[in-house]
Design an enzyme around this catalytic site. Structure first.
Site, short mmCIF file in Angstrom:
data_model
loop_
_atom_site.label_atom_id
_atom_site.label_comp_id
_atom_site.label_asym_id
_atom_site.label_seq_id
_atom_site.Cartn_x
_atom_site.Cartn_y
_atom_site.Cartn_z
CD GLU A 165 -2.74 -1.26 2.44
OE1 GLU A 165 -2.67 -0.37 3.32
OE2 GLU A 165 -3.61 -2.14 2.43
N PRO A 166 0.31 2.38 -0.34
CG PRO A 166 -1.02 4.02 -1.36
CD PRO A 166 -1.08 2.63 -0.81
N GLY A 193 5.04 -1.28 2.50
CA GLY A 193 4.99 -2.65 1.99
C GLY A 193 5.75 -3.61 2.87
CD GLN A 197 6.11 -21.65 -4.58
OE1 GLN A 197 5.47 -22.19 -3.68
NE2 GLN A 197 5.68 -21.64 -5.83
CD GLU A 198 6.75 -12.50 -3.75
OE1 GLU A 198 5.81 -12.81 -3.01
OE2 GLU A 198 7.02 -11.34 -4.07
NE ARG A 199 10.96 -12.31 0.81
CZ ARG A 199 10.42 -12.02 1.98
NH1 ARG A 199 10.58 -12.83 3.02
NH2 ARG A 199 9.71 -10.91 2.12
CD GLN A 237 33.37 1.21 -15.34
OE1 GLN A 237 32.21 1.49 -15.08
NE2 GLN A 237 34.30 2.13 -15.51
N GLY A 280 9.54 -7.71 -3.34
CA GLY A 280 9.55 -9.06 -2.76
C GLY A 280 10.21 -9.07 -1.39
C1 LIG Z 1 8.49 -2.78 -9.78
C2 LIG Z 1 7.82 -3.22 -8.52
C3 LIG Z 1 6.90 -4.25 -8.57
C4 LIG Z 1 6.23 -4.64 -7.41
N1 LIG Z 1 5.24 -5.59 -7.49
C5 LIG Z 1 4.48 -5.82 -6.39
C6 LIG Z 1 3.31 -6.65 -6.48
O1 LIG Z 1 3.01 -7.23 -7.53
N2 LIG Z 1 2.54 -6.80 -5.37
C7 LIG Z 1 2.83 -6.18 -4.19
O2 LIG Z 1 2.10 -6.36 -3.24
N3 LIG Z 1 3.92 -5.39 -4.07
C8 LIG Z 1 4.72 -5.19 -5.15
N4 LIG Z 1 5.82 -4.37 -5.04
C9 LIG Z 1 6.10 -3.73 -3.76
C10 LIG Z 1 7.35 -4.21 -3.07
O3 LIG Z 1 7.24 -5.53 -2.61
C11 LIG Z 1 7.64 -3.18 -1.96
O4 LIG Z 1 8.10 -2.02 -2.63
C12 LIG Z 1 8.65 -3.66 -0.95
O5 LIG Z 1 8.13 -4.70 -0.17
C13 LIG Z 1 9.08 -2.51 0.00
O6 LIG Z 1 7.96 -1.86 0.50
P1 LIG Z 1 7.88 -0.25 0.41
O7 LIG Z 1 8.18 0.13 -0.99
O8 LIG Z 1 6.60 0.19 0.97
O9 LIG Z 1 9.08 0.26 1.28
P2 LIG Z 1 9.02 0.59 2.86
O10 LIG Z 1 8.30 -0.48 3.59
O11 LIG Z 1 8.57 2.00 3.03
O12 LIG Z 1 10.58 0.51 3.21
C14 LIG Z 1 11.50 1.46 2.63
C15 LIG Z 1 12.90 1.07 3.04
O13 LIG Z 1 13.03 1.16 4.45
C16 LIG Z 1 13.94 0.22 4.93
N5 LIG Z 1 13.29 -0.68 5.88
C17 LIG Z 1 11.99 -1.04 5.94
N6 LIG Z 1 11.77 -1.90 6.94
C18 LIG Z 1 12.97 -2.09 7.55
C19 LIG Z 1 13.41 -2.87 8.65
N7 LIG Z 1 12.57 -3.67 9.34
N8 LIG Z 1 14.73 -2.80 9.01
C20 LIG Z 1 15.59 -2.03 8.32
N9 LIG Z 1 15.22 -1.27 7.27
C21 LIG Z 1 13.94 -1.31 6.88
C22 LIG Z 1 14.43 -0.56 3.70
O14 LIG Z 1 15.61 0.02 3.21
C23 LIG Z 1 13.29 -0.36 2.71
O15 LIG Z 1 13.72 -0.51 1.35
C24 LIG Z 1 6.53 -4.00 -6.18
C25 LIG Z 1 7.48 -2.98 -6.14
C26 LIG Z 1 8.11 -2.58 -7.28
C27 LIG Z 1 9.09 -1.44 -7.19
#
Ligand SMILES: Cc1cc2nc3c(=O)[nH]c(=O)nc-3n(C[C@H](O)[C@H](O)[C@H](O)COP(=O)(O)OP(=O)(O)OC[C@H]3O[C@@H](n4cnc5c(N)ncnc54)[C@H](O)[C@@H]3O)c2cc1C
Length: 381
Positions: free
Chosen positions: A128-129, A132, A242-244, A337, A364
């Site tokens: 969600e916005p 994730g 499994q996804e990972r 590079q 993921g």
């Molecule tokens: C191209 C693309 C395709 C995607 N496809 C899907 C999909 O099909 N379905 C779906 O549901 N989602 C999808 N996603 C979402 C993706 O899984 C999330 O972007 C990801 O899980 C991270 O969530 P977030 O973007 O909200 O980052 P946030 O949760 O806001 O986290 C941002 C950063 O904070 C840091 N952080 C967060 N938690 C911790 C912690 N516990 N400890 C230390 N550091 C932390 C990390 O550096 C992280 O990258 C997709 C994303 C992209 C970019």
């Protein structure tokens, strides 16, 4: 090379067929799809007809029952070819896999045959916005009303978002219950109140229709819920391993391909009267990367074996995802590079692999979240 032992002759025949399909039906058109931001629906139907979708779905639900290893083969071949537009992996290994593992017989009969044929395209709606990484904090709400749930909320970054016909959606059914308040509900795209938002403009994966999705008073029968109410978080955690794994199989295939392009290129390109391949720096760097990629490959294959025996642990899957995706980014960066300026030109696969790879350390589950999962086992036992 240490030989791979997982695959039979049948898998190799399937690999050839998948490679041919990608060469004829995907690669020649991928650049156009990158401009339009989406792959055509017909591609899905062709992939279904070629037996490339949901190969682990058994015959009684319209599949071939060939098994998970065939999905692995396809993920590897898509990676090798830089075919990042078609969201086949999300569809087959995530969405169909949730339905197959947690669905009732009626749910499987309703959705899986059409997912196998490519008539129905699946998305997984977790993120969600507002975030994730922390799935239990999601806000999309499903409120029980008689025989239905009424769903309100928003998802973002959803792969296959413009094309999807169904979404396995993570919702809060009990906001007070934390992780135990999350349920997975299948929302069909023709249900009133389901709306597609923007196709998101991304750094890479340009042909993938990653999108926002909106749910406004969407009325969904309770019979569309997967598993028990409140079991969604546990189910997602189970499936994330499994996804990972499949992300990692794809990741190593990209790294191997990048090494291959680099060897080929540096054996032809000259500087200072010498082939780039003859500089010790090139040889040592590529040798070092090749050794790391081989060790990652062996790790992936061992995890595939464990997954097939239903023994892949989520911490090991987190280790694998962190290691292979970080390595992929390093390999494509360091290989790029050696191409000099050409490495920055999008007509070269290495340039596209560079921009497409970056997301692997985020989607993921980010590398930081993987480290968190791993360190929990190390420090808390
Ligand atoms: C191209 C693309 C395709 C995607 N496809 C899907 C999909 O099909 N379905 C779906 O549901 N989602 C999808 N996603 C979402 C993706 O899984 C999330 O972007 C990801 O899980 C991270 O969530 P977030 O973007 O909200 O980052 P946030 O949760 O806001 O986290 C941002 C950063 O904070 C840091 N952080 C967060 N938690 C911790 C912690 N516990 N400890 C230390 N550091 C932390 C990390 O550096 C992280 O990258 C997709 C994303 C992209 C970019």
């Amino acid at each position: 090379m240490i030989p791979r032992t997982l695959f039979s002759d049948e898998h190799e025949i399937y690999r050839e067929a998948a490679r041919r399909f990608i060469e004829t039906e995907i690669t020649p058109f991928h650049a156009d799809w990158e401009k339009s931001g989406v792959v055509p629906r017909e591609l899905w139907l062709k992939a279904g007809a070629a037996g490339l979708l949901c190969t682990n779905v058994p015959e009684e639900y319209g599949g071939s029952g060939a098994g998970f290893l065939y999905n692995v083969v396809l993920a590897e071949e898509l990676g090798r070819a830089g075919a990042t537009g078609p969201g086949f992996v999300v569809h087959s290994d995530m969405v169909a896999s949730y339905i197959l593992t947690f669905g009732t017989d009626a749910q499987k009969k309703k959705w899986l045959p059409k997912m196998v044929s490519g008539e129905m395209i699946g998305s997984l709606g977790l993120t969600e916005p507002g975030g994730g990484s922390d799935l239990k904090a999601l806000r999309t709400r499903a409120v029980r009303d008689g025989a239905d749930y009424v769903i309100n909320g928003q998802k973002t970054y959803i792969s296959n978002g413009q094309l999807c016909d169904l979404v396995v959606l993570a919702c809060k059914t009990d906001p007070e219950a934390g992780a135990k308040g999350v349920s997975l509900i299948v929302v069909e795209a023709d249900m009133p109140g389901f709306e597609r938002g923007r196709r998101l403009d991304k750094l890479g994966l340009k042909a993938q229709d990653t999108s926002e999705l909106f749910f406004r008073d969407v009325r969904v029968p309770v019979t569309n819920r997967l598993g028990e109410e409140g079991a969604g978080f546990k189910m997602a955690m189970h499936k994330l391993a499994q996804e990972r794994l499949i992300i990692s199989a794809n990741s190593v295939a990209v790294s191997e391909a990048a090494l291959g392009w680099t060897v080929e290129y540096t054996k032809e390109r000259k500087a200072f009267g010498k082939l780039i391949a003859d500089f010790q720096n090139t040889r040592f760097k590529v040798a070092e990367l090749a050794a790391q990629v081989q060790s990652a490959r062996i790790f992936v294959d061992r995890c595939i074996e464990l997954a097939m025996a239903e023994k892949l642990d989520s911490t090991d899957a987190a280790m694998l995802k962190m290691l292979t995706t970080e390595l992929q980014c390093k390999v494509v960066d360091e290989c790029l590079q050696f191409f000099g300026g050409y490495g920055y030109m999008l007509e070269y696969p290495i340039a596209r692999a560079y921009i497409d790879s970056r997301v692997r350390r985020i989607a993921g589950g980010s590398s930081e979240v993987m480290r968190e999962i791993i360190s929990r086992r190390i420090f808390e036992g």
